[in-house]
Scaffold this active site. Structure first.
Site, PDB file in Angstrom:
ATOM      1  N   HIS A 182      94.801  16.495  18.473  1.00 23.47           N
ATOM      2  CA  HIS A 182      94.513  15.097  17.946  1.00 23.47           C
ATOM      3  C   HIS A 182      95.381  14.243  17.690  1.00 23.47           C
ATOM      4  CE1 HIS A 182      91.421  18.046  15.889  1.00 23.47           C
ATOM      5  NE2 HIS A 182      90.573  17.357  16.836  1.00 23.47           N
ATOM      6  N   ARG A 191      89.253  16.993  26.982  1.00 25.78           N
ATOM      7  CA  ARG A 191      89.995  18.246  27.056  1.00 25.78           C
ATOM      8  C   ARG A 191      89.576  18.621  28.359  1.00 25.78           C
ATOM      9  NH1 ARG A 191      88.791  21.792  22.337  1.00 25.78           N
ATOM     10  NH2 ARG A 191      86.743  20.945  22.919  1.00 25.78           N
ATOM     11  N   SER A 229      90.248  22.986  16.714  1.00 26.61           N
ATOM     12  CA  SER A 229      90.117  23.173  15.423  1.00 26.61           C
ATOM     13  C   SER A 229      89.939  24.595  15.078  1.00 26.61           C
ATOM     14  CB  SER A 229      89.753  22.250  14.463  1.00 26.61           C
ATOM     15  OG  SER A 229      90.174  20.935  14.866  1.00 26.61           O
ATOM     16  N   LYS A 260      78.157  21.258  12.404  1.00 26.71           N
ATOM     17  CA  LYS A 260      79.290  22.081  11.930  1.00 26.71           C
ATOM     18  C   LYS A 260      79.299  22.464  10.519  1.00 26.71           C
ATOM     19  CE  LYS A 260      82.367  21.050  15.854  1.00 26.71           C
ATOM     20  NZ  LYS A 260      83.446  20.195  15.985  1.00 26.71           N
TER      21      LYS A 260
HETATM   22  N1  COA Z   1      93.026  17.912  21.521  1.00 25.18           N
HETATM   23  C1  COA Z   1      92.551  19.271  21.068  1.00 25.18           C
HETATM   24  N2  COA Z   1      91.483  19.385  20.643  1.00 25.18           N
HETATM   25  C2  COA Z   1      90.406  18.540  20.323  1.00 25.18           C
HETATM   26  C3  COA Z   1      90.610  17.308  20.874  1.00 25.18           C
HETATM   27  C4  COA Z   1      92.059  16.912  21.385  1.00 25.18           C
HETATM   28  N3  COA Z   1      92.190  15.873  21.927  1.00 25.18           N
HETATM   29  N4  COA Z   1      89.611  16.294  20.498  1.00 25.18           N
HETATM   30  C5  COA Z   1      88.878  17.084  20.162  1.00 25.18           C
HETATM   31  N5  COA Z   1      89.306  18.506  20.051  1.00 25.18           N
HETATM   32  C6  COA Z   1      88.586  19.588  19.612  1.00 25.18           C
HETATM   33  C7  COA Z   1      88.240  19.405  17.974  1.00 25.18           C
HETATM   34  O1  COA Z   1      89.020  19.949  17.068  1.00 25.18           O
HETATM   35  C8  COA Z   1      86.665  20.205  18.085  1.00 25.18           C
HETATM   36  O2  COA Z   1      87.200  21.545  17.620  1.00 25.18           O
HETATM   37  P1  COA Z   1      86.166  22.651  16.828  1.00 25.18           P
HETATM   38  O3  COA Z   1      84.698  22.481  17.722  1.00 25.18           O
HETATM   39  O4  COA Z   1      86.783  23.882  16.841  1.00 25.18           O
HETATM   40  O5  COA Z   1      85.914  21.742  15.490  1.00 25.18           O
HETATM   41  C9  COA Z   1      86.299  20.090  19.211  1.00 25.18           C
HETATM   42  O6  COA Z   1      87.442  19.605  20.214  1.00 25.18           O
HETATM   43  C10 COA Z   1      85.022  19.227  19.447  1.00 25.18           C
HETATM   44  O7  COA Z   1      85.631  17.955  18.935  1.00 25.18           O
HETATM   45  P2  COA Z   1      84.719  16.741  18.969  1.00 25.18           P
HETATM   46  O8  COA Z   1      83.608  16.625  20.301  1.00 25.18           O
HETATM   47  O9  COA Z   1      85.397  15.409  18.682  1.00 25.18           O
HETATM   48  O10 COA Z   1      83.753  17.096  17.630  1.00 25.18           O
HETATM   49  P3  COA Z   1      84.310  16.821  16.094  1.00 25.18           P
HETATM   50  O11 COA Z   1      83.240  17.965  15.338  1.00 25.18           O
HETATM   51  O12 COA Z   1      85.639  16.861  15.932  1.00 25.18           O
HETATM   52  O13 COA Z   1      83.688  15.150  16.044  1.00 25.18           O
HETATM   53  C11 COA Z   1      81.964  13.513  15.415  1.00 25.18           C
HETATM   54  C12 COA Z   1      82.287  14.927  16.174  1.00 25.18           C
HETATM   55  C13 COA Z   1      82.467  13.717  14.057  1.00 25.18           C
HETATM   56  C14 COA Z   1      82.979  12.625  15.725  1.00 25.18           C
HETATM   57  C15 COA Z   1      80.677  13.031  15.419  1.00 25.18           C
HETATM   58  O14 COA Z   1      79.684  14.312  15.200  1.00 25.18           O
HETATM   59  C16 COA Z   1      80.013  11.971  14.825  1.00 25.18           C
HETATM   60  O15 COA Z   1      80.418  10.854  15.308  1.00 25.18           O
HETATM   61  N6  COA Z   1      79.508  12.103  13.612  1.00 25.18           N
HETATM   62  C17 COA Z   1      79.201  10.840  12.831  1.00 25.18           C
HETATM   63  C18 COA Z   1      77.581  10.917  12.778  1.00 25.18           C
HETATM   64  C19 COA Z   1      77.202  10.121  13.851  1.00 25.18           C
HETATM   65  O16 COA Z   1      77.433   9.181  14.169  1.00 25.18           O
HETATM   66  N7  COA Z   1      76.230  10.769  14.656  1.00 25.18           N
HETATM   67  C20 COA Z   1      75.829  10.344  15.783  1.00 25.18           C
HETATM   68  C21 COA Z   1      76.704  10.461  17.032  1.00 25.18           C
HETATM   69  S1  COA Z   1      76.259  10.105  18.613  1.00 25.18           S
END
Ligand code: COA
Length: 163
Positions: free
Chosen positions: A19, A92, A130, A43
């Site tokens: 991140h 990724r 994460s 989650k």
């Molecule tokens: N390097 C390493 N790991 C990474 C990464 C990077 N550059 N980018 C993402 N990851 C990991 C994250 O840690 C996460 O790991 P985990 O599944 O073990 O927790 C995984 O990849 C998935 O990441 P991501 O797809 O970004 O999901 P997220 O849960 O971290 O974030 C939100 C998702 C919060 C951005 C999304 O749910 C959201 O926008 N929520 C707000 C409500 C909303 O608007 N909903 C409608 C969306 S259309």
């Protein structure tokens, strides 16, 4: 882009070197970057939103154009409220693509003024997540290659306190 604002959203549960690579690169591209600790309805989060915000802040004391906030609503609405024109996400692997594509299209539908930009993750972070960091820490493994030293012990202490 003058006065450009981008948001970097995620659960950051906890923030990892992957991140931070994306946040740092976004900070070099935009005048202002807002890291949004957001809610992923799919989650069960381990760290509280405040803990996640504090950990990110501890990792980026030198990134002066980056703000870190917690927001529980729709990301598209947050982008509109703060005047962001871009949502920055790290990609990724191809396996990320379908889900990210769906989120990008949905956010665009909800807020036509915001574009989602994907940055390719650094090769050494391609496998990182994460949940993997949490799992290694919970089994007393070494997480020092995956998270900055500034938050390594915070993560271990928090995970041990939940056992
Ligand atoms: N390097 C390493 N790991 C990474 C990464 C990077 N550059 N980018 C993402 N990851 C990991 C994250 O840690 C996460 O790991 P985990 O599944 O073990 O927790 C995984 O990849 C998935 O990441 P991501 O797809 O970004 O999901 P997220 O849960 O971290 O974030 C939100 C998702 C919060 C951005 C999304 O749910 C959201 O926008 N929520 C707000 C409500 C909303 O608007 N909903 C409608 C969306 S259309």
């Amino acid at each position: 882009m003058k006065n450009s604002i981008a948001i970097c959203p995620g659960s950051f549960d906890p923030v990892t070197n992957g991140h931070l690579d994306i946040i740092t690169r976004a900070a070099n591209m935009f005048d202002k970057v807002i890291v949004v600790v957001a809610y992923n309805a799919n989650k069960k989060h381990c760290f509280t939103p405040d803990e996640r915000v504090e950990m990110i802040k501890k990792c980026i004391p030198d990134l002066l154009n980056v703000e870190v906030v917690h927001f529980d609503g729709l990301l598209a609405s947050y982008a509109a409220d703060c005047g962001a024109t871009a949502i920055i996400k790290g990609l990724r692997a191809m396996s990320d693509f379908e889900y990210e594509f769906q989120m990008a299209l949905t956010n665009k539908k909800l807020n036509p003024n915001v574009e989602t930009l994907f940055l390719t993750t650094d090769a050494q972070n391609m496998y990182l997540s994460s949940s993997m960091v949490r799992q290694i820490a919970s089994m007393n493994g070494d997480i020092s290659s995956f998270v900055p030293e500034a938050i390594r012990q915070d993560i271990i202490d928090r995970i041990n306190s939940k056992k």
